[in-house]
Each structure stands twice: as C-alpha cells, then as structure tokens.
Design a protein around this motif. Structure first.
Motif, short mmCIF file in Angstrom:
data_model
loop_
_atom_site.label_atom_id
_atom_site.label_comp_id
_atom_site.label_asym_id
_atom_site.label_seq_id
_atom_site.Cartn_x
_atom_site.Cartn_y
_atom_site.Cartn_z
N PRO A 297 44.11 54.83 21.07
CA PRO A 297 43.63 54.90 19.98
C PRO A 297 44.38 54.24 18.73
O PRO A 297 45.60 54.12 18.74
N TRP A 562 35.06 56.55 23.66
CA TRP A 562 35.39 57.74 22.91
C TRP A 562 35.67 58.77 23.70
O TRP A 562 36.49 59.80 23.60
N ARG A 565 38.32 59.20 26.18
CA ARG A 565 39.59 59.53 25.50
C ARG A 565 39.65 61.07 25.29
O ARG A 565 40.78 61.51 25.34
N VAL A 566 38.50 61.64 24.57
CA VAL A 566 38.79 62.91 24.33
C VAL A 566 38.71 63.93 25.65
O VAL A 566 39.62 64.62 25.76
N VAL A 577 43.02 68.97 20.58
CA VAL A 577 42.41 68.00 19.92
C VAL A 577 43.19 67.45 18.37
O VAL A 577 43.20 68.44 17.75
N TRP A 581 40.54 63.47 14.66
CA TRP A 581 39.54 63.11 15.86
C TRP A 581 38.28 63.74 15.42
O TRP A 581 37.21 63.30 16.06
N LEU A 586 34.65 61.21 12.48
CA LEU A 586 33.61 61.17 13.86
C LEU A 586 32.22 60.98 13.42
O LEU A 586 31.54 60.17 14.12
#
Length: 703
Positions: A297, A562, A565-566, A577, A581, A586
């Motif tokens: 990130p 993305w 990554r989450v 989280v 983010w 978002l």
C-alpha cells in the motif's frame, strides 16, 4: 502530542442541510448545528471548500451553503452526442438531464459538471444548463491541424468533442497542414467563445505507420512508459520478496496446477487444479497470482497501478498496469516456476453445489501453460498432454458445464457477441481479420473465475470488509419499455413491468442461429445498465448473482489487487482493517477504477476499428458477399463472409427507390418497388468508400 481533531463527516453535513427548515445556511450556522468547536472552525471551513469543489455542496447568495438538489442543481458527468447536445448522468443515479448544445457553456464530453434543472417536460428527460465545471476530462486533445491565415485550428478526432481548438500564431510548434497533433487546452472558452490551445506534440500524418494507434493512446489519455522510479521499485520488490513468501503461506506445490490462456498471453493471472474427494466430490483449486505480496500500500508501484487502473489491450500492444518485472515475470504463473498465489479451494458435488470453501495464501508450481485451443484439442480427443492433465481437463469441463447450467437456472444472461481478431504483419499492417471462436475451454475457465468471485464476495460481504463490489443494476424503467417494444416488434413477447432475467435468457436461446441473433443480443446488452465498481453490494443483474466482485485478475485490474490486500490483511493475517481503508477514499477508488475501465474499453474498440478500416482500404472497389446484420432508418449494415468486417449501405446510395424504415419489424421497404431488406438477407456488395479518420466503411449493393 497533538490531539486528533474529530471533524463531522461529509454525510453529516449533507444530512444536516437536508433537514434544515431555514434553507441554505452560513458556515458558522452549520458548524454550530454540528457542534464544531470554535478552535476547529478553520478545519471545518476547509471541509466545506472540499465539498464545494467536488460538487457535493453549492454556495448561494449571502455565502450560504445548500445541498444541490435543494436548489434545483445536479452534479454529474456529461456525455456529448455527435450533434453537440449533452446528457448529464447524475452522481446520485437519477434520470439523465438533457442539456442543449448552447447550454453546455465550456463543458466537454466526460466533464464532471453542475447543472441547473430548468424544465421537466412530461414524458421526456429534464432539461438543464451547465453552470459550473468541476473536473475537466480533457486537458489535451488529439486532432488534425489545419493552417489558416494568422492562426491554426485543431479538429478533434473524437467526434464527441465538436468544438475546434484555436491555435494562435507561434503556438503551432512544428505542425504543418494535415498533421495529427496533441494540443493542450489553455482556455476552455464559454458558450460563445471556443477553446484555445497550443500544439505540444506532432505525431505525423495519419497515414504514417503507427500514427493511428498513437493517436488513440493520446486521445484517451493512456499512460506511456513507466517512470524510472516505478520500474526501480518493482525490481527492488522482486529482489527482496521473491524468495520470502511471508507468514501464513501454505506450500501447495504438490498440486497439479496448469494455466489456460490465449496463445499469445504473457501475463498469467490464474491457474486451476482439481482432485477427487471421496466418491462424489471434487476439490477445485482456483489459484490467482499474489500481486499484493510484491505491491504494498502506498508504494511507488501501487500509486502508479491505481493511476492506471487497468491494463489496456490495444490491437498492436499491451499497456500494462504493472511493470513487466512483475506482470510477465515475478507475478505471472509461468510453468515449472515456483510462484506465490492466493488460492480459493471449492468443494463441489456432482450437482455443482459448493459444499465447502476456504481461502489460502499459497506457493504453487504450474505444470503447463496451455492455450485455449490446446486444451480444447484435449477435450476433443485430438491431443494428449499427459494422463493427469488430460483427466483434470475432462473433470473440470464436466464441473464447469454443471455450474453453467446452475447459473442459467437462476437467470444468468450469456451474451455471445462475436468479436474480431486482427492479425498484424510488418509495420503494424493488418493482414487478416477473423471472428474469435468461443470454445468450450473459454467457458470452462469463465465458470471457475465466476465461482471464485462469488465465493470471495460472499465471504467479504458477511464480514463487512472494505472491498470493491462488481455491481450491475437492473435496466431502468425507460430502457425496459423500449426493450419490450423492440422485442415485440420482432415477435418476442415479454411481460409488462420489470423483465425477469429468465425471460431474457429464453429469448437469447430462441434467437440462437437466427438472422436476428446478433441484433437481439446487442440490443438487450445495450439496454442493460453498465457494470461498475461500488462500495455497496447491489448485486449483479446480468449474472443473477447476489454477491459478486473481481478477484481473479490482479495483474491487470486494480480492484482485484485491492481485494487481495484486504483479504490477506484480515482473513489470512487476522488483523483489523486500517481506518483509512474505508470511508470516502474507498468510494473514490471505486469511481476511478470504473472510469479507467471505460476508457480502456473505448480505446481497445477504437484501435480494432482503425485496423478494420485500414484493412479494407486495399479492397476499395472490390466485391464481396455478405449478410444483412442490421437495419436502420439511414441504411443497412452488411457483415462480409470472407472477412469479419461490417460496413454500411447508406440509403442515399440506394437510388432505385425511396426506402422507408419500418421500425417495428426492422425492415427497409421500397416505396414503389416494395423491395424489402431484412436481417439475414444475402447481398453482394462493392466497397465504395473508406475514411480511416472518420472510421467509415461504405458499401453499395450489386445484387
């Protein structure tokens, strides 16, 4: 340590103003109502300014603020027609607003604008006027330079940009008459005064090799080479992380994994494996390149990937989202090489039901790099890879067909619109154009990619993770009405009100192999809403799916990266989280990724269309046989047999009679002779006119 100031959210500001019974309010009145401390008022004013710039608020007389809809204002993106009028699609999803050309002021196609609604005619779109441009879609314009006495003019290639760009003497650089140039707009003008600019780049004559695709690249604002800092960051990430897989990674190199892609593919996002479990179940592994392991990130590669949003597949080149060090090497699931992946394991029974599913961070080793054609040859019994691969392909094909039938049962729509493949020779010259054949193996891969996307979307949604859903909303009421009328004219009856997916699916099945198949499929597809990315799960109408996202292509799509990554951060590493983010950031990601996808699609289509026209230039005056593929008020479209190219027979060239268009039946009928042209008719034509710059291919009828 400074104490963090808690500021009201933008939604709180909007909600407060919507509830206000006093109309528009001053900044201090809003701050008082939201309990903003005096010491924080400066920061609060900055919040309001940001909302003004974004079009979420509007300032009226007396320095008072209002939500746009309370003062008959709407923010949205404008689309300009070839006639010069505009339609603004509101950000909040309401009905489009028609803006006459003279009321666009300086707005151009694609701009984010604020419109004042000035009328609401019954049965028609609201009518408005642009009063502010929030964000310019075009800082530069690609066009043809025309010299004039004392100044120059750039005629935009994009037909939606109807206004010429004036170039003052001395700002034309080295441009000469007829050059294709890139001009930077310096003044956007107004309703009466046109825009002005200066020539930045001279691409050359349109007929020069490569200038056609270069003009597409510049016209759509596609990126060029990666900055040196990004390439260096990618190389550094490969060196530091290639040998170290990180925590919580499972070694699955024992699995028999293979990839199936186009024969010329260089970036291999996904691989498949399958093994029996008991007597009536199979565990299918859907293995996706772990790009998030290398791209972190906020690093240089991540910021550049987000800026690009997607890889762009033009007719003669790929403009990748990631540097080649990652996209075609370290991340790509190449054969006989250890690679990091994120894997979905789905336990399927004979009915295609998902009995269990799990998600792992893995290390795999692909055994084979198969093309779609090679895998199809195995299924057809015409080729052998090895016994294990052959059996795996057959098992996956059976499971894929079962999954496909289950999707059909719930109403999933399958648009089999034919696509063109342009084969290029020396200097980028087109040597052949053929229809892409959709094989059983294409559907095989598609079935498991859809399955993985649905499984991941459901799991992420249940945990309320900050992901980008892939949503597809039902068609609007107006489009449903128009579609019903169109289908009725062709003899296909559909119920009133909302048209269920199963009914549309049935019609698509009925038209298979008929002359009107392409037209019906195309019209149904165009009646659909555009799929997009959203922070809210709104379902996917076309797939008849309650949960859907994009997980399977992180090498070429930022939303997938993305999501990886989450998922890794939360489901694998078990961490919470990060606060930044979610929230407005978002939503901005979703909107930008949707825009970048649309830009890429438009550029890809245009690059193919250019090569089709270029190919037909050498056939000017030649005769071909073809089939009527479309009927309109201005003529008929004919798809050629010998080459996958469509051209127009304009009514002006049909001099033997005056032809009347019967819209209800899609017929063109001669007034005196009653000669009739309908879908599927066979014709012999001659190529009469080619215009590469305007992308025209005109035919005349011989017989």
């Amino acid at each position: 340590m400074a104490r963090k100031v808690k500021m009201p959210s933008e939604e709180s500001v909007l909600g407060f103003l919507r509830r206000s019974r006093r109309g528009p309010l001053k900044a201090k009145e809003i701050a008082k109502g939201l309990s903003v401390a005096p010491r924080n008022f400066r920061d609060f004013r900055a919040l309001l300014r940001g909302m003004l710039d974004a079009g979420r608020l509007y300032r009226v007389k007396g320095q008072r603020y209002a939500v746009p809809e309370k003062v008959n204002l709407v923010a949205g993106r404008v689309t300009v027609t070839q006639k010069g009028d505009g339609f603004v699609a509101p950000d909040q999803g309401a009905q489009d607003i028609f803006v006459p050309g003279l009321s666009l002021e300086s707005a151009m196609d694609g701009d984010q604008v604020v419109v004042r609604v000035e009328g609401r005619p019954r049965g028609r779109s609201p009518v408005g006027r642009v009063i502010k441009v929030l964000d310019r879609a075009h800082e530069t314009v690609v066009g043809t330079f025309r010299a004039s006495r004392g100044f120059g003019v750039v005629h935009p290639r994009n037909r939606r940009l109807s206004r010429e760009i004036l170039v003052a003497k001395g700002d034309e650089a080295d441009a000469t008459e007829g050059d294709v140039v890139v001009a930077r707009i310096t003044t956007f003008g107004s309703g009466k005064m046109g825009p002005m600019g200066r020539v930045e780049t001279v691409l050359g004559k349109f007929s020069d090799p490569g200038v056609d695709v270069l003009s597409v690249i510049h016209d759509h604002g596609l990126p060029g080479a990666f900055p040196d800092s990004v390439v260096e960051a990618a190389r550094d990430a490969v060196v530091r992380r290639r040998k170290e897989g990180g925590e919580h990674r499972t070694d699955r190199r024992d699995l028999h994994v293979f990839t199936i892609d186009p024969a010329d593919a260089k970036d291999h996002d996904d691989g498949l494996s399958v093994r029996p479990v008991g007597s009536d179940s199979w565990e299918v592994g859907i293995h996706i390149a772990d790009v998030s392991h290398f791209v972190r990130p906020g690093d240089a590669v991540d910021l550049e990937a987000f800026k690009r949003g997607t890889s762009v597949y033009l007719v003669d080149r790929v403009i990748p989202m990631l540097p080649h060090e990652l996209s075609t090497d370290a991340c790509s699931l190449l054969p006989d090489a250890d690679r990091f992946a994120l894997s979905v394991f789905a336990l399927l029974d004979t009915q295609g039901r998902v009995r269990d599913a799990r998600f792992e961070r893995t290390e795999i080793r692909s055994r084979h790099k198969l093309s779609y054609e090679m895998a199809q040859a195995v299924l057809d019994g015409e080729q052998d890879i090895d016994p294990e691969t052959n059996e795996a392909l057959r098992t996956l094909a059976k499971l894929a067909e079962t999954l496909r039938e289950k999707r059909k049962e719930r109403g999933s729509l399958d648009f089999d619109i034919p696509e063109a493949k342009v084969l290029l020779g020396e200097a980028g010259k087109p040597v052949s154009i053929r229809q892409v054949e959709r094989l059983k193996t294409h559907r095989l891969v598609e079935a498991f990619m859809l399955l993985a996307n649905e499984i991941i979307a459901h799991q992420a949604g249940q945990r309320r993770l900050p992901i980008l859903y892939r949503v597809h909303e039902p068609p609007s009421t107006d489009k449903m009405r128009d579609l019903r009328q169109f289908l009725g004219g062709l003899g296909y009856r559909v119920p009133k009100g909302k048209i269920p997916q199963n009914d549309l699916q049935g019609i698509l099945k009925q038209v298979e192999g008929r002359p009107e198949e392409k037209l019906v499929s195309t019209v149904i597809l165009r009646s659909m809403s555009r799929a997009r990315y959203s922070v809210k799960n709104l379902g996917h109408y076309g797939l008849a799916s309650d949960w859907y996202t994009h997980f399977t292509s992180p090498i070429r799509r930022y939303p997938d990266l993305w999501l990886h990554r989450v998922l890794t951060h939360t489901l694998i590493e078990g961490r919470s989280v990060p606060e930044d983010w979610a929230g407005p950031g978002l939503k901005e990601k979703a909107e930008r990724c949707s825009v970048r996808e649309r830009v890429a699609e438009a550029a890809e289509r245009e690059s193919v269309a250019l090569k089709k026209v270029e190919y037909m230039e050498r056939h000017l005056g030649d005769e071909f046989d073809g089939t009527v593929s479309g009927v309109t008020s201005f003529g008929i479209f004919v798809l050629l047999d010998e080459v996958f190219v469509e051209g127009l027979v304009h009514v002006n060239s049909m001099a033997d009679d005056y032809y009347i268009f019967h819209q209800d039946k899609y017929l063109l009928v001669g007034e005196r002779s009653h000669r009739t042209f309908r879908l599927g008719d066979r014709l012999r034509i001659r190529v009469a006119r080619i215009d590469k710059e305007e992308l025209f291919i005109d035919f005349v009828i011989l017989a």
